[in-house]
Design a protein around this motif. Structure first.
Motif, PDB file in Angstrom:
ATOM      1  N   PRO A 275      -2.118   7.961  10.534  1.00  0.00           N
ATOM      2  CA  PRO A 275      -3.115   8.241   9.494  1.00  0.00           C
ATOM      3  C   PRO A 275      -2.588   9.164   8.403  1.00  0.00           C
ATOM      4  CG  PRO A 275      -4.125   8.338  11.662  1.00  0.00           C
ATOM      5  CD  PRO A 275      -2.646   8.222  11.894  1.00  0.00           C
ATOM      6  N   GLU A 276      -1.755  10.137   8.757  1.00  0.00           N
ATOM      7  CA  GLU A 276      -1.192  11.033   7.743  1.00  0.00           C
ATOM      8  C   GLU A 276      -0.173  10.307   6.874  1.00  0.00           C
ATOM      9  OE1 GLU A 276       0.048  14.909   9.068  1.00  0.00           O
ATOM     10  OE2 GLU A 276      -1.426  14.905  10.698  1.00  0.00           O
ATOM     11  N   ARG A 277       0.571   9.390   7.460  1.00  0.00           N
ATOM     12  CA  ARG A 277       1.495   8.593   6.656  1.00  0.00           C
ATOM     13  C   ARG A 277       0.715   7.734   5.657  1.00  0.00           C
ATOM     14  NH1 ARG A 277       5.567   6.142  11.231  1.00  0.00           N
ATOM     15  NH2 ARG A 277       4.524   7.377  12.822  1.00  0.00           N
ATOM     16  N   ALA A 278      -0.385   7.153   6.123  1.00  0.00           N
ATOM     17  CA  ALA A 278      -1.213   6.330   5.239  1.00  0.00           C
ATOM     18  C   ALA A 278      -1.841   7.174   4.138  1.00  0.00           C
ATOM     19  CB  ALA A 278      -2.285   5.606   6.044  1.00  0.00           C
TER      20      ALA A 278
ATOM     21  N   GLY B  56       1.130  -3.409  14.294  1.00  0.00           N
ATOM     22  CA  GLY B  56       0.118  -3.350  13.247  1.00  0.00           C
ATOM     23  C   GLY B  56      -0.590  -2.018  13.109  1.00  0.00           C
ATOM     24  N   LEU B  57      -0.030  -0.952  13.666  1.00  0.00           N
ATOM     25  CA  LEU B  57      -0.689   0.353  13.596  1.00  0.00           C
ATOM     26  C   LEU B  57      -0.850   0.835  12.147  1.00  0.00           C
ATOM     27  CD1 LEU B  57       1.147   2.087  16.574  1.00  0.00           C
ATOM     28  CD2 LEU B  57      -1.297   1.560  16.481  1.00  0.00           C
ATOM     29  N   MET B  58       0.196   0.717  11.339  1.00  0.00           N
ATOM     30  CA  MET B  58       0.086   1.149   9.944  1.00  0.00           C
ATOM     31  C   MET B  58      -0.734   0.171   9.120  1.00  0.00           C
ATOM     32  SD  MET B  58       0.573   3.332   7.619  1.00  0.00           S
ATOM     33  CE  MET B  58       1.737   4.479   8.358  1.00  0.00           C
ATOM     34  N   LEU B  59      -0.569  -1.113   9.377  1.00  0.00           N
ATOM     35  CA  LEU B  59      -1.381  -2.091   8.652  1.00  0.00           C
ATOM     36  C   LEU B  59      -2.865  -1.837   8.873  1.00  0.00           C
ATOM     37  CD1 LEU B  59       0.602  -5.401   9.317  1.00  0.00           C
ATOM     38  CD2 LEU B  59       0.447  -4.136   7.166  1.00  0.00           C
ATOM     39  N   GLU B  60      -3.224  -1.467  10.083  1.00  0.00           N
ATOM     40  CA  GLU B  60      -4.627  -1.147  10.373  1.00  0.00           C
ATOM     41  C   GLU B  60      -5.098   0.030   9.533  1.00  0.00           C
ATOM     42  OE1 GLU B  60      -7.249  -0.653  14.392  1.00  0.00           O
ATOM     43  OE2 GLU B  60      -5.450   0.584  14.244  1.00  0.00           O
ATOM     44  N   GLN B  61      -4.255   1.080   9.450  1.00  0.00           N
ATOM     45  CA  GLN B  61      -4.637   2.244   8.656  1.00  0.00           C
ATOM     46  C   GLN B  61      -4.816   1.890   7.181  1.00  0.00           C
ATOM     47  OE1 GLN B  61      -5.389   5.401   9.575  1.00  0.00           O
ATOM     48  NE2 GLN B  61      -5.251   4.719  11.708  1.00  0.00           N
TER      49      GLN B  61
ATOM     50  N   ALA C 156      -5.467  -1.138   5.934  1.00  0.00           N
ATOM     51  CA  ALA C 156      -6.626  -2.024   5.790  1.00  0.00           C
ATOM     52  C   ALA C 156      -7.926  -1.228   5.805  1.00  0.00           C
ATOM     53  CB  ALA C 156      -6.626  -3.067   6.908  1.00  0.00           C
ATOM     54  N   LEU C 157      -8.006  -0.192   6.635  1.00  0.00           N
ATOM     55  CA  LEU C 157      -9.195   0.659   6.682  1.00  0.00           C
ATOM     56  C   LEU C 157      -9.427   1.372   5.355  1.00  0.00           C
ATOM     57  CD1 LEU C 157      -8.849   2.230  10.252  1.00  0.00           C
ATOM     58  CD2 LEU C 157     -10.605   0.613   9.484  1.00  0.00           C
ATOM     59  N   ARG C 158      -8.358   1.567   4.592  1.00  0.00           N
ATOM     60  CA  ARG C 158      -8.463   2.215   3.276  1.00  0.00           C
ATOM     61  C   ARG C 158      -8.689   1.210   2.159  1.00  0.00           C
ATOM     62  NH1 ARG C 158      -5.861   5.277   6.744  1.00  0.00           N
ATOM     63  NH2 ARG C 158      -5.699   7.537   6.480  1.00  0.00           N
ATOM     64  N   GLY C 159      -8.879  -0.056   2.503  1.00  0.00           N
ATOM     65  CA  GLY C 159      -9.256  -1.059   1.523  1.00  0.00           C
ATOM     66  C   GLY C 159      -8.130  -1.852   0.919  1.00  0.00           C
TER      67      GLY C 159
ATOM     68  N   ARG D  36      -5.028  -6.920  16.950  1.00  0.00           N
ATOM     69  CA  ARG D  36      -5.569  -5.712  16.314  1.00  0.00           C
ATOM     70  C   ARG D  36      -6.205  -6.030  14.964  1.00  0.00           C
ATOM     71  NH1 ARG D  36      -1.879  -2.071  17.285  1.00  0.00           N
ATOM     72  NH2 ARG D  36      -3.283  -0.565  18.273  1.00  0.00           N
ATOM     73  N   LEU D  37      -5.573  -6.907  14.184  1.00  0.00           N
ATOM     74  CA  LEU D  37      -5.948  -7.080  12.787  1.00  0.00           C
ATOM     75  C   LEU D  37      -6.829  -8.287  12.523  1.00  0.00           C
ATOM     76  CD1 LEU D  37      -2.388  -6.331  11.389  1.00  0.00           C
ATOM     77  CD2 LEU D  37      -4.347  -4.787  11.274  1.00  0.00           C
ATOM     78  N   GLY D  38      -6.836  -9.249  13.438  1.00  0.00           N
ATOM     79  CA  GLY D  38      -7.613 -10.454  13.219  1.00  0.00           C
ATOM     80  C   GLY D  38      -6.822 -11.531  12.501  1.00  0.00           C
ATOM     81  N   GLU D  39      -7.413 -12.700  12.401  1.00  0.00           N
ATOM     82  CA  GLU D  39      -6.722 -13.859  11.840  1.00  0.00           C
ATOM     83  C   GLU D  39      -6.567 -13.802  10.327  1.00  0.00           C
ATOM     84  OE1 GLU D  39      -5.249 -16.245  13.506  1.00  0.00           O
ATOM     85  OE2 GLU D  39      -5.831 -15.345  15.417  1.00  0.00           O
ATOM     86  N   GLN D  40      -7.331 -12.934   9.662  1.00  0.00           N
ATOM     87  CA  GLN D  40      -7.316 -12.929   8.200  1.00  0.00           C
ATOM     88  C   GLN D  40      -6.080 -12.267   7.605  1.00  0.00           C
ATOM     89  OE1 GLN D  40      -9.158 -11.019  10.100  1.00  0.00           O
ATOM     90  NE2 GLN D  40      -9.073  -8.912   9.344  1.00  0.00           N
ATOM     91  N   VAL D  41      -5.362 -11.477   8.390  1.00  0.00           N
ATOM     92  CA  VAL D  41      -4.185 -10.765   7.867  1.00  0.00           C
ATOM     93  C   VAL D  41      -2.943 -11.633   8.048  1.00  0.00           C
ATOM     94  CG1 VAL D  41      -2.678  -8.765   8.159  1.00  0.00           C
ATOM     95  CG2 VAL D  41      -5.167  -8.479   8.267  1.00  0.00           C
ATOM     96  N   PRO D  42      -2.225 -11.961   6.985  1.00  0.00           N
ATOM     97  CA  PRO D  42      -0.994 -12.761   7.119  1.00  0.00           C
ATOM     98  C   PRO D  42       0.084 -11.971   7.862  1.00  0.00           C
ATOM     99  CG  PRO D  42      -1.807 -12.765   4.848  1.00  0.00           C
ATOM    100  CD  PRO D  42      -2.557 -11.699   5.572  1.00  0.00           C
ATOM    101  N   LEU D  43       0.650 -12.577   8.897  1.00  0.00           N
ATOM    102  CA  LEU D  43       1.732 -11.979   9.667  1.00  0.00           C
ATOM    103  C   LEU D  43       2.871 -12.982   9.752  1.00  0.00           C
ATOM    104  CD1 LEU D  43      -0.291 -10.314  12.578  1.00  0.00           C
ATOM    105  CD2 LEU D  43       0.668  -9.179  10.562  1.00  0.00           C
ATOM    106  N   VAL D  44       4.082 -12.530   9.442  1.00  0.00           N
ATOM    107  CA  VAL D  44       5.235 -13.424   9.339  1.00  0.00           C
ATOM    108  C   VAL D  44       6.268 -13.023  10.385  1.00  0.00           C
ATOM    109  CG1 VAL D  44       7.085 -14.248   7.834  1.00  0.00           C
ATOM    110  CG2 VAL D  44       4.828 -13.718   6.872  1.00  0.00           C
TER     111      VAL D  44
END
Length: 266
Positions: free
Chosen positions: A39-42, A67-72, A74-77, A96-104
């Motif tokens: 969270p502090e990095r985000a 996806g720990l940082m991606l979650e942070q 995404a929570l910030r919009g 963690r993120l659901g199907e809507q987040v593109p992951l490669v």
């Protein structure tokens, strides 16, 4: 990363063995090795982006892990996407993120995405796996290709001091009950890299008797020279290189353990 040594067939791909326990291992590293909590990095990234020209809405994380940082973010919009070499880690990120987040699923320096982003981040010392200036430049060139003009690339690395003083030829271990692990580091003779063997003991969830699954991974972490980073970035159209102390706005110094680098695509 292509700079990793050839591994015996019985060893899994990097991060596949630790995927099921990675989030707890990350908590331990934050508590014991001085990494900033995510969270502090985000928070740092959001403040950094708000101080620059051009709105940041879309963010790609390379080497995104579970996806720990991606979650942070995404929570910030932010509109986020992720890339990682480990299918096992991406499986956790998907849950963690659901199907809507593109992951490669891809390994640097390849970044096989068809769009450009306002920002690219790599907040997990992933570039310490890069073995040479040429490989680093290939990754920077791929990052620049998916960044819009004026977009920013922020990443962190283990500083040369951290590599020399913290890793070294040492052993780190912890017993968390259902999870135990050992990090054993062995430096190369020339100090150019450190080989880290990670051994994990994870209790079987389906075994009432309390047996454990033992797995091992081998990682090679390279010491990255600041001038090499700057020159490789400049060759790839990444400018305004600044280096901060561990996701603060203080300049990096001799005692910095985690260097936070920031570049702008010309």
């Amino acid at each position: 990363m292509k700079g990793q040594p050839s591994l015996p067939e019985e060893l899994p791909d990097l991060y596949d063995a630790m995927a099921d326990a990675y989030d707890r291992l990350d908590d331990w590293i934050v508590a014991n090795w001085g990494e900033k909590p995510r969270p502090e990095r985000a928070d740092f990234l959001q403040k950094f982006w708000s101080s620059r020209t051009g709105e940041v809405r879309s963010v790609l994380e390379i080497c995104c892990g579970t996806g720990l940082m991606l979650e942070q973010l995404a929570l910030r919009g932010f509109d986020v996407a992720g890339l990682d070499r480990s299918e096992a880690m991406l499986g956790h990120a998907r849950r963690r993120l659901g199907e809507q987040v593109p992951l490669v699923h891809a390994e640097l320096p390849a970044i096989p995405v068809e769009r450009q982003f306002d920002a690219v981040v790599s907040p997990g010392a992933a570039l310490n796996y890069t073995s040479s200036r040429e490989d680093l430049a290939r990754t920077f060139r791929a990052v620049a290709h998916v960044l819009r003009p004026g977009g920013s690339f922020v990443f962190d690395i283990l500083s040369p001091g951290m590599m020399a003083d913290h890793a070294g030829s040492t052993v780190w271990a912890a017993d968390l009950g259902d999870l135990a692990f050992v990090w054993a580091f062995a430096d190369s003779a020339d100090g150019r890299y450190s080989d880290a063997t990670y051994t994990q003991f994870l209790r079987r969830a389906d075994d009432a008797g309390g047996s454990y699954i033992r797995t091992r991974e081998q990682h090679r972490l390279y010491t990255l020279d600041p001038e090499m980073i700057r020159s490789a970035a400049q060759d790839c159209g990444l400018t305004d290189g600044a280096v901060y102390d561990n996701y603060t706005f203080h300049p990096a110094h001799d005692g910095t353990r985690y260097e936070t680098w920031a570049f702008t695509r010309a």
